[in-house]
Design an enzyme around this catalytic site. Sequence first.
Site, PDB file in Angstrom:
ATOM      1  N   ASP A 147      40.297 -30.517  58.188  1.00  0.00           N
ATOM      2  CA  ASP A 147      40.072 -30.487  56.739  1.00  0.00           C
ATOM      3  C   ASP A 147      39.651 -31.879  56.265  1.00  0.00           C
ATOM      4  O   ASP A 147      39.790 -32.865  56.997  1.00  0.00           O
ATOM      5  CB  ASP A 147      41.324 -30.019  55.987  1.00  0.00           C
ATOM      6  CG  ASP A 147      42.533 -30.921  56.220  1.00  0.00           C
ATOM      7  OD1 ASP A 147      42.694 -31.417  57.354  1.00  0.00           O
ATOM      8  OD2 ASP A 147      43.305 -31.148  55.272  1.00  0.00           O
ATOM      9  N   GLU A 150      45.725 -31.232  56.710  1.00  0.00           N
ATOM     10  CA  GLU A 150      46.361 -32.551  56.837  1.00  0.00           C
ATOM     11  C   GLU A 150      46.343 -33.297  55.512  1.00  0.00           C
ATOM     12  O   GLU A 150      47.267 -34.028  55.185  1.00  0.00           O
ATOM     13  CB  GLU A 150      45.639 -33.384  57.905  1.00  0.00           C
ATOM     14  CG  GLU A 150      46.395 -34.648  58.300  1.00  0.00           C
ATOM     15  CD  GLU A 150      46.025 -35.868  57.474  1.00  0.00           C
ATOM     16  OE1 GLU A 150      46.746 -36.875  57.550  1.00  0.00           O
ATOM     17  OE2 GLU A 150      45.024 -35.833  56.726  1.00  0.00           O
TER      18      GLU A 150
HETATM   19 ZN   LIG Z   1      42.640 -38.092  58.458  1.00  0.00          ZN
END
Ligand SMILES: [Zn+2]
Length: 355
Positions: free
Chosen positions: A79, A144
Site C-alpha cells: 500500500d 502498513e
Molecule cells: Zn513504508
Amino acid sequence: MTSDDLERQSVTLLQELIRFDTVNPPGNERAAIEHLERYLSEAGFDTEILAAEPERPNLVATLDGQGDGPVLVLLGHVDTVLADASEWRHDPWSGDEADGFIWGRGALDMKNQVATEAVAAASLAGQGWRPASGALKLVFVADEETGGDVGAHWLTDTHPDKVRCDFLLNEGAGEVFEYGGRRRYGVCCGEKGIFRFNVTALGTAGHASMPRLGDNALLKLAPVLNALAHQPESFDLTEAPAAMLRVLGEDPGDLSAAMMHIEAEEPRLRTLVEPMLGVTLTPTMASASSKMNVIPSRAQVRIDCRVPPGLGEDAVWRRIHQVLGEPTDQLRIDFTEQVVGNSSSPESVMMTAIE
Ligand SMILES: [Zn+2]
C-alpha cells in the site's frame, strides 16, 4: 542471469506494481498481491494468500530448505500514502520511466524494495537454489500506512505460525552517507519509544486589564520553555548506537568527545546521531487562555519525548528532573502516551551477512 537482467526485471516489476493504485485508505491491495503471488509461485515458491478483508489480502511466499533451521523473512508492504495527480509531473500511477527515474507513488515507499526482493528471490529459486536449512519467506502485506489492522498486525495475531521467523528484514535505513572518507550504510536494528507528556501550569483567572488581579498560568511556562531551550547534555547509551559509534571510529566511552568530533567532521551527521544516544524532550504544542482579555488559570505545553529502546518511565523521569526539576502543585506533569521502544541485537548472523 546477469545483473543487467536482474535490474531490468526489477524495473519492470516495479512499474507493474506502481500501476496498481494501492493508496491507503482504501488500499485495495488485492490485484498487486495476486500479481506478486503469480510471480513467486511460477518461480517455485509455495504461496499462500491470507486476508482479513477480501480486497486487502496479504501474501506469504515460502522457499523451504532441507530440515530445520533459521527462517529469514523479507517483509514489505504494497500500500502507499496518498498522491494528488495535479501536483505530479508524471501520473503517480503511470510507472513512467523518464530521465533515468521511475515515476510513481510507492516508487520509494516501498514498491521498489518489494520488486527487487521478489526478483532477487525468484531468480535464485528459478535457478534451483534452496536454503540449506530453515526457510526463506517473502511476506508482502496490505495496510502498513494506516496501522496494519488488516496487514502485519492481523497476520501476526491471526496466523503467527505462518510468519514466525528468526530474522526479519524490513524497510528503513540503508541510506548511504560518507564519514571519515568512506561510504557507510546505516542499519536500523531498534526504534526509540515514545513517552509524550503535558506540562500544565495552574494559576488564577482574572481580567487582562488588571494584571495583578489573577495569577497568570501562562507566565509560569516561561521558565519551563527556557529550560527546554537550554537542556544540559545527557546520555543513555544503548547497544545499537554504541556499535554504530565504534564502526565510525568513535569512542562510545566518551560520548561528549564523540559528538564534538562528529560535529567537526560532518555537522549534519551529529543532528541525526545525537538523538539516538538519549532521551529527547521537544516542546511542540502550547495553549493557554481561549479569550484575549482573560488571564489564563491554566496553560499547557506538550512535549514530544523519545526514549532509547528498552528504557521506560524511569529514564524519562531522570531526564525531566534534570531539565525541569520536580513537578509542583502549580506545575503538573501528565503522560499521554507511553510506548517502550524495542530492538534487536546488532550482533547476529544476519548483521554479519549485511556487513
Ligand atoms: Zn513504508
